[in-house]
Design a protein around this motif. Structure first.
Motif, PDB file in Angstrom:
ATOM      1  N   ALA A   1     -69.721  27.696   6.292  1.00  0.00           N
ATOM      2  CA  ALA A   1     -70.623  28.100   5.208  1.00  0.00           C
ATOM      3  C   ALA A   1     -71.587  26.979   4.843  1.00  0.00           C
ATOM      4  O   ALA A   1     -71.311  25.795   5.047  1.00  0.00           O
ATOM      5  N   VAL A   2     -72.733  27.376   4.288  1.00  0.00           N
ATOM      6  CA  VAL A   2     -73.691  26.435   3.725  1.00  0.00           C
ATOM      7  C   VAL A   2     -73.764  26.713   2.235  1.00  0.00           C
ATOM      8  O   VAL A   2     -74.129  27.817   1.814  1.00  0.00           O
ATOM      9  N   LEU A   3     -73.397  25.731   1.434  1.00  0.00           N
ATOM     10  CA  LEU A   3     -73.397  25.873  -0.026  1.00  0.00           C
ATOM     11  C   LEU A   3     -74.577  25.104  -0.600  1.00  0.00           C
ATOM     12  O   LEU A   3     -74.550  23.872  -0.644  1.00  0.00           O
ATOM     13  N   PRO A   4     -75.638  25.792  -1.038  1.00  0.00           N
ATOM     14  CA  PRO A   4     -76.776  25.077  -1.605  1.00  0.00           C
ATOM     15  C   PRO A   4     -76.506  24.628  -3.039  1.00  0.00           C
ATOM     16  O   PRO A   4     -76.016  25.409  -3.856  1.00  0.00           O
ATOM     17  N   VAL A   5     -76.781  23.359  -3.302  1.00  0.00           N
ATOM     18  CA  VAL A   5     -76.712  22.824  -4.672  1.00  0.00           C
ATOM     19  C   VAL A   5     -78.109  22.333  -4.958  1.00  0.00           C
ATOM     20  O   VAL A   5     -78.416  21.145  -4.854  1.00  0.00           O
ATOM     21  N   SER A   6     -79.005  23.288  -5.241  1.00  0.00           N
ATOM     22  CA  SER A   6     -80.432  22.995  -5.175  1.00  0.00           C
ATOM     23  C   SER A   6     -81.254  23.572  -6.322  1.00  0.00           C
ATOM     24  O   SER A   6     -82.478  23.520  -6.282  1.00  0.00           O
ATOM     25  N   GLY A   7     -80.591  24.127  -7.303  1.00  0.00           N
ATOM     26  CA  GLY A   7     -81.330  24.761  -8.385  1.00  0.00           C
ATOM     27  C   GLY A   7     -82.145  25.958  -7.933  1.00  0.00           C
ATOM     28  O   GLY A   7     -83.054  26.412  -8.625  1.00  0.00           O
ATOM     29  N   GLY A   8     -81.816  26.470  -6.744  1.00  0.00           N
ATOM     30  CA  GLY A   8     -82.541  27.621  -6.193  1.00  0.00           C
ATOM     31  C   GLY A   8     -83.592  27.261  -5.159  1.00  0.00           C
ATOM     32  O   GLY A   8     -84.214  28.164  -4.573  1.00  0.00           O
ATOM     33  N   LEU A   9     -83.818  25.983  -4.937  1.00  0.00           N
ATOM     34  CA  LEU A   9     -84.796  25.574  -3.924  1.00  0.00           C
ATOM     35  C   LEU A   9     -84.325  26.032  -2.550  1.00  0.00           C
ATOM     36  O   LEU A   9     -83.224  25.690  -2.112  1.00  0.00           O
TER      37      LEU A   9
END
Length: 237
Positions: free
Chosen positions: A225-233
Motif C-alpha cells: 500500500a501507499v499511504l499519503p500523508v500529504s494534506g491531500g496533495l
C-alpha cells in the motif's frame, strides 16, 4: 501477534521526519537504532554513522544493530537527499547521487533487513517516498524518479515476502515542515500549498503516526500500500 520492544532501524533518523519516527517508536517501547552521516546522533537512540550508499558500510551497520538490540524486525527506509535542477541543467553526478541514496541504497538496506526477518517469519518494511513521485515536481526529475521507484520496489517485495509474514508498505509525505523544506523559496512553498487541500504544511509527527500504524500488529493485513500523508496533495493518484 503483538510484539513489544522490537528491534527497529530508521535510516536517516537523526533529523526531520526520520527523527520524529525514531522518537515516536522509542517512546512506545521499541529499541531504535538510527543511521546518520553528518550531524551527531540524537540522544536516547542508538546511532550508527553509516553511508548507506556503501555496501560494506551497510553490512557493518546490520552487524552492529544486531549485536546492540537484536535482528531488525522493523525497518524504516527514510534516508534521502535532493540535488535539484532542471533536467537540461542537471549533471550526471546529480542524477547518480540521488538515485544511489534514494533508491539503490534502499534496495540494499531492505535486502539486509529481509534476510533477518525471513528467519522470524515476521517483519515490517516501511519505505518513505514522496508526493513528488505521483504529482511530478519540476526541478526534481531525479528525486521524483527515485521516489517513484520505491513504489515498484515495495509492491514487488510484497509478493516475494508476503508468504513469510513480512509486510512492505510506502508512506508518501507531502510538504512537511522540516529543515529541508524551510529552505524552499516563498514562491515554491506557496505553489505546494496551493495544491494542498488542507492548506498547511504537515508536521513530522504526523508522518511518524502513519509509520507507527504500518509498523503495528493492527496493520498485519496491509501490504503493497501507499499511504499519503500529504494534506491531500496528489490525492487519488
Amino acid at each position: 501477534m503483538t510484539r513489544t520492544g522490537r528491534s527497529v532501524l530508521v535510516t536517516g533518523g537523526n533529523r526531520g521526519i526520520g527523527l520524529a519516527i525514531a522518537q515516536d517508536l522509542a517512546a512506545r517501547g521499541d529499541r531504535v537504532a538510527v543511521t546518520y552521516r553528518t550531524a551527531a546522533p540524537p540522544p536516547g537512540l542508538y546511532g550508527v554513522a553509516c553511508d548507506i550508499t556503501e555496501p560494506d558500510a551497510v553490512a557493518r551497520l546490520f552487524e552492529k544493530v544486531t549485536v546492540e538490540q537484536g535482528p531488525v524486525e522493523v525497518l524504516v527506509a527514510n534516508a534521502g537527499i535532493v540535488r535539484d535542477a532542471l533536467l537540461l541543467s542537471m549533471t550526471d553526478q546529480d542524477v547518480d547521487e540521488v538515485l544511489d541514496t534514494n533508491l539503490r541504497a534502499v534496495i540494499r538496506v531492505v535486502k539486509h533487513a529481509s534476510r533477518q526477518m525471513l528467519a522470524e517469519r515476521w517483519g515490517r518494511l516501511i519505505l518513505v517516498s514522496s508526493s513528488a513521485a505521483f504529482t511530478g515536481s519540476p526541478g526534481q526529475t531525479n528525486y521524483a524518479a527515485a521516489k517513484a521507484g520505491l513504489v515498484g520496489l515495495a509492491r514487488s517485495l510484497a509478493w516475494e515476502l508476503g508468504p513469510r509474514g513480512i509486510t512492505v508498505n510506502v508512506v508518501s509525505p507531502g510538504l512537511i515542515d522540516t529543515d529541508m523544506t524551510r529552505d524552499l523559496s516563498k514562491a515554491r512553498r506557496e505553489q505546494f500549498l496551493s495544491r494542498t487541500p488542507l492548506g498547511r504544511p504537515g508536521r513530522a509527527e504526523e508522518v511518524a503516526a502513519a509509520v507507527r500504524f504500518l509498523a503495528s500488529a493492527e496493520a498485519g493485513y496491509l501490504t503493497g500500500a501507499v499511504l499519503p500523508v500529504s494534506g491531500g496533495l496528489g490525492m487519488g493518484i
